[in-house]
Write a protein that holds these residues in place. Structure first.
Motif, PDB file in Angstrom:
ATOM      1  N   LEU A 163       0.792  -1.344  -0.066  1.00 59.15           N
ATOM      2  CA  LEU A 163      -0.028  -0.085   0.127  1.00 59.15           C
ATOM      3  C   LEU A 163       0.774   1.296  -0.023  1.00 59.15           C
ATOM      4  N   ALA A 164       0.442   2.360  -0.502  1.00 57.46           N
ATOM      5  CA  ALA A 164       1.215   3.615  -0.592  1.00 57.46           C
ATOM      6  C   ALA A 164       0.897   4.086   0.753  1.00 57.46           C
ATOM      7  N   LEU A 191      -1.075   7.398   1.599  1.00 54.97           N
ATOM      8  CA  LEU A 191      -2.434   7.324   1.291  1.00 54.97           C
ATOM      9  C   LEU A 191      -3.405   6.861   2.160  1.00 54.97           C
ATOM     10  N   ASN A 194      -6.140   4.234  -1.187  1.00 50.36           N
ATOM     11  CA  ASN A 194      -5.494   3.308  -1.622  1.00 50.36           C
ATOM     12  C   ASN A 194      -6.134   2.383  -2.531  1.00 50.36           C
ATOM     13  N   LEU A 211      -7.314   4.159  -5.651  1.00 49.36           N
ATOM     14  CA  LEU A 211      -6.184   4.111  -6.752  1.00 49.36           C
ATOM     15  C   LEU A 211      -6.413   3.616  -8.198  1.00 49.36           C
ATOM     16  N   ARG A 224      -4.436   5.355   7.827  1.00 54.42           N
ATOM     17  CA  ARG A 224      -3.251   5.346   6.975  1.00 54.42           C
ATOM     18  C   ARG A 224      -2.596   3.549   7.136  1.00 54.42           C
ATOM     19  N   SER A 264      -5.541  -4.404   0.471  1.00 63.71           N
ATOM     20  CA  SER A 264      -4.854  -4.805  -0.481  1.00 63.71           C
ATOM     21  C   SER A 264      -5.678  -5.647  -1.347  1.00 63.71           C
ATOM     22  N   ARG A 281      -8.658  -3.385  -2.849  1.00 67.54           N
ATOM     23  CA  ARG A 281      -8.038  -2.597  -4.018  1.00 67.54           C
ATOM     24  C   ARG A 281      -8.098  -3.476  -5.142  1.00 67.54           C
ATOM     25  N   LEU A 302       4.616  -1.638  -6.231  1.00 61.91           N
ATOM     26  CA  LEU A 302       3.498  -0.591  -6.418  1.00 61.91           C
ATOM     27  C   LEU A 302       3.934  -0.174  -7.679  1.00 61.91           C
TER      28      LEU A 302
END
Lengths: 247, 255
Positions: free
Chosen positions: A78-79, A82, A87, A90, A122, A135, A138, B150
């Protein structure tokens, strides 16, 4: 057919052949577990199906539309800058969906994986299991036709990985994407898959496959049935044979 | 209690050092122009305080101006190198060559170019040169430091080059940029001091000029006082930037 590898081989400069020849067909809504020793090219096969790598020889047929193929790695990936919702949103935002709609759909996807109320959190504020669910959310938010899971539970404790395995099966029952997942864990493979494909040591080829007949999703007691044990033993025997062949 | 002890230890050590220094000066009769006692330095500090303060502000202003200019230039150039491998190959060797050339050797040239009547411009340029590299190399490294998985996801989701730059590579570079700016701030002060020394004229009225001026007049206590103000200023700037870096990282990571 959702995706396939036909007579595929991958050579890396300086390392020679790392995969193949491999033939693998993934049917609509099928769950396939890919097991094999480390370095046999399982992750390479994943990257081929994701379109992140090209084969040296052979043909890859895949779902190439935006969001039609999703990928989940061993780490949640994950970023950190964000929020959980950002996330998840995205992939939608990258494909041009407006921010508000993307965030709404991200919230729904988070709720679907059992994570209501963490939209603003976060990644650093989430546990390993929760981050992996984000994840997963997403990966599912684009409603993919093919979901690639590259050892998604390897970094988690046993209880969390079992819970997540059940969650993946529940989500599969709702959305019915085809799933290809890589694992080192034979029991996990037999529990989750409709078909377990066993690979030989590198360069990986298909050593054999075992169809798991029990209907999906599996009942809670499936892990202690005779069928489960017999299937797990068959897969283990194939794995051992694949290793011998390489040796 | 623990933090009080941690604070007390260096303070006690400094007090002992000053006491020994004072005693040595008084008992040995060493001339004050060679080694002034701390009491004389303190007196000089009190007496010259307004001038030292305005000089400190001059040096700080120069350093901060250089830091801002260096930040804009270095980040901009790093972005260009991130956008084009050809530009990266073109810029990198020039940047490295400039980095390894001692700034003091470039100074006379910069002074001529800046105009002999404007030593303050030359000082800003020299401090900018010194502050440029930590930010540039931090930014270049940071822009390449995005998580490879990523990055693969961005590829999978069909992100364009600009989307990857703005939504992945730039945010990934934040910790590196913060570290680069922290190092650069310290170096900007050093660069400003070097610049003032080399300019060697009353046109650049910073702390280095005060040190030079006092040295020329053999006012060693005044030199020490200016040195003390310079050290305190640099330490405060470093502490401030460290705090800013910590806060910004908390914002970036979310905790």
């Amino acid at each position: 057919m959702t995706a396939s590898l036909t007579n595929v081989e991958v050579d890396y400069r300086g390392r020679g052949r790392v995969l193949g020849p491999v033939d693998l067909a993934i049917g609509e809504g099928e769950i396939i577990a890919l097991v094999g020793p480390s370095g046999c090219g399982k992750s390479t096969a994943m990257r081929l199906l994701a379109g992140l790598e090209q084969p040296t020889r052979g043909v890859v047929q895949r779902q190439a539309g935006r969001g039609e193929t999703s990928l989940v790695f061993q780490a949640a990936t994950l970023a950190p800058w964000l929020s959980a919702a950002a996330n998840v949103a995205l992939p939608l935002e990258l494909s041009g969906l407006d921010r508000r709609t993307a965030r709404d759909r991200a919230s729904e996807a988070l709720a679907r994986v059992g994570l209501s109320g963490v939209d603003a959190s976060r990644p650093a504020q989430l546990s390993g299991g929760m981050a992996m669910r984000v994840s997963l959310a997403r990966a599912l938010v684009t409603k993919p036709r093919l979901l690639l899971l590259d050892e998604p539970f390897a970094a988690l404790d046993e209880i969390t990985r079992r819970t997540l395995a059940d969650d993946v099966l529940t989500l599969w029952a709702e959305l019915k994407p085809a799933i290809l997942f890589v694992t080192h864990n034979v029991e996990e493979a037999v529990y989750m898959a409709s078909r377990v494909v066993v690979m030989t040591a590198g360069p990986g080829a298909i050593a054999g496959e075992v169809a798991i007949e029990a209907p999906l999703p599996r009942p809670a007691g499936f892990r202690v049935t005779e069928t489960f044990r017999a299937d797990a033993e068959t897969v283990s025997a194939l794995l051992a044979k694949g290793m011998e062949r390489a040796a | 209690m623990k933090s009080l002890t941690a604070l007390a230890i260096p303070l006690v050590f400094i007090a002992i050092l000053l006491a020994v220094w004072e005693a040595v000066c008084r008992l040995s009769g060493v001339p004050a122009y060679l080694l002034p006692p701390p009491s004389a330095i303190g007196a000089s500090l009190v007496e010259g305080w307004p001038l030292l303060l305005s000089s400190a502000w001059n040096t700080l202003f120069t350093a901060l101006t250089a830091l801002i200019v260096a930040s804009l230039l270095a980040s901009g150039l790093a972005l260009l190198t991130a956008l084009s491998p050809v530009l990266e190959r073109a810029i990198q060797p020039v940047a490295v060559t400039l980095q390894v050339t001692p700034v003091i050797a470039v100074a006379p040239l910069v002074i001529i170019w800046a105009g002999l009547d404007h030593p303050e411009r030359a000082v800003v340029v020299l401090a900018t040169i010194v502050a440029f590299f930590p930010i540039f190399s931090g930014a270049v490294t940071g822009l390449k430091a995005a998580d490879p998985d990523l990055t693969r996801l961005f590829d999978l989701y069909g992100a364009g080059r600009l989307q990857k730059l703005l939504r992945l590579r730039l945010p990934s570079a934040v910790p590196f940029l913060l570290e680069g700016h922290k190092v650069a701030a310290g170096l900007a002060v050093i660069g400003a001091v070097i610049g003032e020394f080399v300019a060697g004229s009353g046109g650049a009225q910073g702390l280095a000029w005060r040190i030079l001026e006092a040295g020329n007049r053999l006012q060693t206590a005044r030199m020490f006082a200016a040195l003390f103000v310079l050290a305190v200023m640099a330490a405060l700037l470093h502490a401030l930037l460290q705090l800013a870096e910590r806060r910004a990282l908390v914002w970036w990571r979310g905790r």
